[in-house]
Write a protein that holds these residues in place. Structure first.
Motif, short mmCIF file in Angstrom:
data_model
loop_
_atom_site.label_atom_id
_atom_site.label_comp_id
_atom_site.label_asym_id
_atom_site.label_seq_id
_atom_site.Cartn_x
_atom_site.Cartn_y
_atom_site.Cartn_z
N ASN A 177 -14.24 -18.19 -29.74
CA ASN A 177 -14.03 -19.34 -28.65
C ASN A 177 -15.28 -20.30 -28.28
O ASN A 177 -14.74 -21.03 -27.82
N ASN A 178 -16.52 -19.83 -28.69
CA ASN A 178 -17.42 -20.19 -28.48
C ASN A 178 -17.58 -21.23 -29.44
O ASN A 178 -17.96 -22.33 -29.40
N MET A 179 -17.20 -20.86 -30.85
CA MET A 179 -16.04 -21.55 -31.80
C MET A 179 -15.78 -22.79 -31.81
O MET A 179 -16.36 -24.29 -31.73
N VAL A 180 -14.68 -22.50 -31.28
CA VAL A 180 -14.25 -23.68 -30.19
C VAL A 180 -14.97 -24.60 -29.61
O VAL A 180 -14.46 -25.41 -29.65
N VAL A 181 -15.13 -24.37 -29.07
CA VAL A 181 -15.37 -25.03 -27.42
C VAL A 181 -17.34 -25.86 -28.43
O VAL A 181 -16.84 -27.31 -28.15
N PHE A 182 -17.73 -25.40 -28.97
CA PHE A 182 -19.02 -25.68 -29.81
C PHE A 182 -18.10 -27.19 -30.76
O PHE A 182 -18.42 -27.98 -30.91
N MET A 183 -17.10 -26.68 -31.41
CA MET A 183 -16.26 -27.65 -32.15
C MET A 183 -15.89 -28.69 -31.93
O MET A 183 -15.74 -29.90 -32.40
N THR A 184 -15.22 -28.62 -30.46
CA THR A 184 -14.81 -29.04 -29.31
C THR A 184 -15.42 -29.93 -28.46
O THR A 184 -15.22 -31.89 -28.88
N VAL A 185 -16.43 -30.09 -28.14
CA VAL A 185 -17.89 -30.84 -27.67
C VAL A 185 -18.37 -31.65 -28.74
O VAL A 185 -19.09 -32.99 -28.69
N HIS A 186 -18.14 -31.17 -30.43
CA HIS A 186 -18.88 -32.18 -31.27
C HIS A 186 -18.31 -33.39 -31.11
O HIS A 186 -18.49 -34.60 -31.46
N MET A 211 -7.23 -36.84 -18.26
CA MET A 211 -5.46 -37.32 -17.41
C MET A 211 -5.04 -37.17 -18.82
O MET A 211 -3.46 -37.47 -18.13
N GLY A 212 -4.86 -37.29 -20.04
CA GLY A 212 -4.75 -37.21 -21.19
C GLY A 212 -4.44 -35.75 -21.60
O GLY A 212 -5.03 -34.59 -21.05
N SER A 213 -3.83 -35.70 -22.66
CA SER A 213 -3.91 -34.77 -23.55
C SER A 213 -4.52 -34.08 -23.87
O SER A 213 -5.22 -32.75 -25.07
N ALA A 214 -6.29 -34.58 -24.24
CA ALA A 214 -7.62 -33.98 -24.80
C ALA A 214 -8.15 -33.82 -23.67
O ALA A 214 -9.10 -33.20 -23.63
N ASP A 215 -7.72 -33.88 -22.16
CA ASP A 215 -8.33 -33.09 -21.46
C ASP A 215 -8.17 -31.58 -21.49
O ASP A 215 -7.71 -31.20 -22.28
N SER A 216 -9.60 -30.94 -21.04
CA SER A 216 -10.55 -29.59 -21.78
C SER A 216 -11.21 -29.32 -20.79
O SER A 216 -11.62 -30.20 -20.25
N PHE A 217 -12.21 -28.10 -21.13
CA PHE A 217 -12.75 -27.60 -20.12
C PHE A 217 -14.06 -27.82 -20.86
O PHE A 217 -14.77 -28.44 -20.46
N ALA A 218 -14.14 -28.21 -21.93
CA ALA A 218 -14.96 -28.51 -22.34
C ALA A 218 -15.42 -30.35 -22.04
O ALA A 218 -16.20 -30.87 -22.22
#
Length: 302
Positions: A177-186, A211-218
């Motif tokens: 989970n954290n790996m994906v979050v860090f990569m997304t924030v990168h 507002m689009g498909s790139a939305d996420s918690f990150a």
């Protein structure tokens, strides 16, 4: 049979509010300790029985929860010379809520099993406010019976408590989970930098992306609240914590024969960020290495 009593070791940034929720909601007597006296003194006002040592907690508690910096401290607290096993107290179950190595968690479980103590891994996700609110996501590794045994207490601290399978599986899910979050924030930091250099306002970019498909918690949290604002406070999941967690994910990848090249790039950026003086800042500070135009300095830097 006497009523089940609880213990909590590690009353840090996350541990203190987690313990407070356990004290206030569990209906059990809770014994706690930390290397620093101040958190225990504060928690006494809520009903914690503050102890001066691990041995005192082990003498009084049947189930002990840990919230510690790394597996090194977890092993020391459990099996060290002044740890839980050597105290020979009441403890029958240890719940490790730290983020720890999967292999070392499973090895420790075998060691503790020989001392008739069950180890359950239950690392947490979400931020400090969620720890205060009792709305953490908690990922649990252990048997179905293990999960049923501790679930009522974990729900005092988390709104989403998930049984992930056998021992160590909670840690697997957490580090990935954290790996994906860090990569997304990168990725968000790179997108923000590219957008700014192309003349687009960063806040507007993230508003539209949300507002689009790139939305996420990150995007909505570290993205909008940190990257877009250029705010990287101290003591809010610092860079060195992120390095620890992504290193655990890469260790797991290597054990499975997976190259994880994208994760390695993010890990390298985090290490460069720490070396640049941002080791204690909130990890999205790595945008300062991606965008030299920012020319920002770490909090407290000369």
């Amino acid at each position: 049979m006497s009523e089940v009593s609880l213990g909590f070791i590690g009353l840090g940034v996350m541990g203190e509010p987690m313990c407070r929720n356990l004290v206030l909601k569990s209906g059990r007597k809770v014994y706690g300790t930390d290397r620093r006296a101040e958190p225990g003194i504060r928690l006494q006002q809520d009903g914690l029985v503050a102890c001066n040592s691990i041995a005192e907690v082990a003498a009084a508690a049947d189930i002990v929860f840990l919230s510690l910096p790394s597996v090194r401290e977890v092993i020391q607290v459990c099996t060290g010379s002044n740890g839980i096993v050597s105290a020979n107290g009441r403890v029958k179950t240890i719940v490790d809520m730290s983020t720890s190595s999967v292999k070392e968690t499973r090895d420790l479980a075998k060691t503790l099993d020989a001392a008739n103590i069950k180890l359950i891994d239950a690392p947490v996700a979400r931020m400090r406010q969620a720890a205060k609110d009792g709305t953490l996501s908690i990922m649990v590794g252990g048997t179905a019976d293990d999960f049923a045994h501790v679930q009522p207490y974990l729900t005092c601290m988390g709104s989403d408590v998930t049984h992930c399978g056998g021992t160590g599986n909670g840690q697997v899910v957490k580090v990935l989970n954290n790996m994906v979050v860090f990569m997304t924030v990168h990725a968000l930091a790179e997108a923000l930098t590219i957008g700014r250099h192309a003349g687009v306002d960063g806040k507007l970019l993230f508003d539209v992306m949300s507002m689009g498909s790139a939305d996420s918690f990150a995007l909505r949290t570290p993205g909008k609240k940190s990257l877009a604002e250029n705010v990287f406070p101290l003591n809010t999941f610092p860079t060195d914590y992120a390095i620890k967690d992504i290193s655990l994910a890469l260790e797991l990848a290597a054990q499975g024969g997976v190259s994880a090249d994208s994760a390695k790039l993010t890990a390298a950026l985090l290490k460069q960020t720490s070396a640049a003086g941002y080791e204690l800042n909130y990890y999205p500070a790595f945008i300062n290495l991606i965008d030299p135009a920012l020319n920002a300095k770490p909090d407290g830097a000369a």
